[in-house]
Design an enzyme around this catalytic site. Sequence first.
Site, short mmCIF file in Angstrom:
data_model
loop_
_atom_site.label_atom_id
_atom_site.label_comp_id
_atom_site.label_asym_id
_atom_site.label_seq_id
_atom_site.Cartn_x
_atom_site.Cartn_y
_atom_site.Cartn_z
N LYS A 203 -11.88 -33.21 -4.48
CA LYS A 203 -13.07 -32.99 -5.33
C LYS A 203 -13.47 -34.26 -6.08
CE LYS A 203 -16.21 -31.79 -7.92
NZ LYS A 203 -17.12 -30.80 -8.33
N CYS A 257 -20.90 -34.66 -13.88
CA CYS A 257 -19.97 -34.70 -12.74
C CYS A 257 -19.77 -36.13 -12.25
CB CYS A 257 -20.50 -33.84 -11.62
SG CYS A 257 -20.98 -32.22 -12.21
N1 SAJ Z 1 -28.87 -40.02 -8.33
C1 SAJ Z 1 -29.39 -41.27 -8.00
N2 SAJ Z 1 -29.65 -41.54 -6.69
C2 SAJ Z 1 -29.43 -40.63 -5.70
C3 SAJ Z 1 -28.89 -39.38 -6.03
C4 SAJ Z 1 -28.62 -39.09 -7.36
O1 SAJ Z 1 -29.61 -42.12 -8.85
O2 SAJ Z 1 -29.72 -40.94 -4.55
C5 SAJ Z 1 -28.57 -39.69 -9.73
C6 SAJ Z 1 -29.30 -38.45 -10.23
O3 SAJ Z 1 -30.61 -38.75 -10.65
C7 SAJ Z 1 -28.38 -37.99 -11.35
C8 SAJ Z 1 -27.00 -38.38 -10.84
O4 SAJ Z 1 -27.21 -39.34 -9.83
O5 SAJ Z 1 -28.65 -38.69 -12.55
C9 SAJ Z 1 -26.17 -37.23 -10.31
O6 SAJ Z 1 -27.00 -36.33 -9.60
P1 SAJ Z 1 -26.61 -35.68 -8.19
O7 SAJ Z 1 -27.75 -34.82 -7.77
O8 SAJ Z 1 -26.18 -36.73 -7.25
O9 SAJ Z 1 -25.29 -34.84 -8.49
P2 SAJ Z 1 -24.85 -33.76 -9.62
O10 SAJ Z 1 -24.10 -34.47 -10.68
O11 SAJ Z 1 -25.99 -32.91 -10.03
O12 SAJ Z 1 -23.85 -32.86 -8.73
C10 SAJ Z 1 -22.71 -33.48 -8.14
C11 SAJ Z 1 -22.63 -33.05 -6.67
N3 SAJ Z 1 -21.62 -33.86 -5.96
C12 SAJ Z 1 -21.87 -34.42 -4.77
O13 SAJ Z 1 -22.96 -34.35 -4.23
C13 SAJ Z 1 -20.78 -35.17 -4.14
C14 SAJ Z 1 -22.28 -31.57 -6.60
O14 SAJ Z 1 -22.08 -31.18 -5.24
C15 SAJ Z 1 -21.01 -31.28 -7.40
O15 SAJ Z 1 -20.69 -29.89 -7.37
C16 SAJ Z 1 -21.30 -31.67 -8.84
O16 SAJ Z 1 -21.56 -33.08 -8.86
C17 SAJ Z 1 -20.09 -31.34 -9.69
O17 SAJ Z 1 -20.16 -30.35 -10.44
O18 SAJ Z 1 -19.05 -32.01 -9.56
#
Ligand code: SAJ
Length: 408
Positions: A203, A257
């Site tokens: 995880k 996360c």
């Molecule tokens: N972000 C970027 N560029 C991207 C993707 C995201 O800058 O290409 C930023 C987003 O704007 C945000 C941050 O990253 O600020 C995180 O957003 P996210 O959509 O990537 O992820 P979370 O934090 O909402 O959810 C993550 C997910 N993990 C993965 O995809 C590996 C989710 O599946 C997990 O369940 C969650 O963390 C968790 O609870 O751990």
Amino acid sequence: MSRVNIIGLGYIGLPTALMFASHGVEVVGSDTNTELIQTLNSGKLTFREENLEELFTSARSNGIVFQNEYITTDTYIIAVPTPYIKESKKIDPGYVVNAVKSVLKVAPKGAIICIESTVSPGTIDKFVRPAITEKGLKIGKDVHLVHAPERILPGNMIHELKHNSRTVGADYNEIGHKIKELYAKFCESNIVVTDIKTAEMTKVIENTYRDINIAFANELAKICRRENMDVYEIIRVANMHPRVKILQPGPGVGGHCISVDPWFLVGDYPDLVNIILAARHINDDQPEYVLKRIRSIMKEKDIRDVSRIGLYGLTYKEDVDDIRESPTLQLLEKMEEHLAFGIRVYDPFITNNIVEGQYQDFEQFLNDIDMVVVLVAHQHIKENSSKLMNKIVFDTKNVIRTGEIYKL
Ligand code: SAJ
């Protein structure tokens, strides 16, 4: 299987509890927050998420119970927060350990305690097992431990609860399979049964991998800025290679996360982390980079009045109402340090005023500014992008197509 007691009704515990209940499992959802329990019992949700209302209605009609107290039953699922300690970067297992201790007060012999909260590798060995054995209880006999970390993406939780594969870590295969069967009530994808430490590590590294990938994209954005090249086009074309999948640059990495979990590895393996730590620094510094870009655009356009600048988006990402570790909030802190007060802010998802200069009316917000910094790619701004035509737009999310646009 009798009733399942889900402990912690936050962003993960609540949708999970509703999902179980609407799939015919008898569920009691417990949380120490009395106000939250009252809200749920009055038929109101505590946060917005696509399709959550429908799930809530179906779980309520199936008799889900919300209460402060834990119940005596054979299965407990714990979904409480696991923050990290700012100084040491190590996990703060306090909420998980306290929840386990409270469960032990009511759990019958042989009960299964399944931890969904993300924990750093070794947390269950180091903190949870001792909390059980110090009570004179035998793990594997008096009580069973399982770690089934959640993997759902805020904004797409309900779909992902159903369709994402899951990992179930257990000391005994047979117990792991029991919990697998339980999740299979709603999870239509693969459920891998493994050991607890493997589930913990898997995880945390999933989120760390994503953090590193985003950091790479953010670094590329800076390189492309210097060369006056379009980073989005470069990533788009590179991603056409069948083995390349670069994520998108942005104003920073927020949420509870991805911006947290890699720190667990930094805290536990300080002598081994290089790329993981560098990625954290790059992503944490991104709001500072955004501020530099704002300053240079202001200079170029000769904007001297800070109050004519508007920040669009306060949440940590698009189409959620969660502001935890939001890049915009980090940027605002830096702006207070670096610029005069008076900046204006708007987010359609945040209906109470949480920062100075916040607007609740989008048109009014637009009327009062010359430059808008798009920090979150809410569907709302995509639909209203034509209204930005006469503004100077700094689009950190690459979603605006019309008008005079500056990028990262
Ligand atoms: N972000 C970027 N560029 C991207 C993707 C995201 O800058 O290409 C930023 C987003 O704007 C945000 C941050 O990253 O600020 C995180 O957003 P996210 O959509 O990537 O992820 P979370 O934090 O909402 O959810 C993550 C997910 N993990 C993965 O995809 C590996 C989710 O599946 C997990 O369940 C969650 O963390 C968790 O609870 O751990």
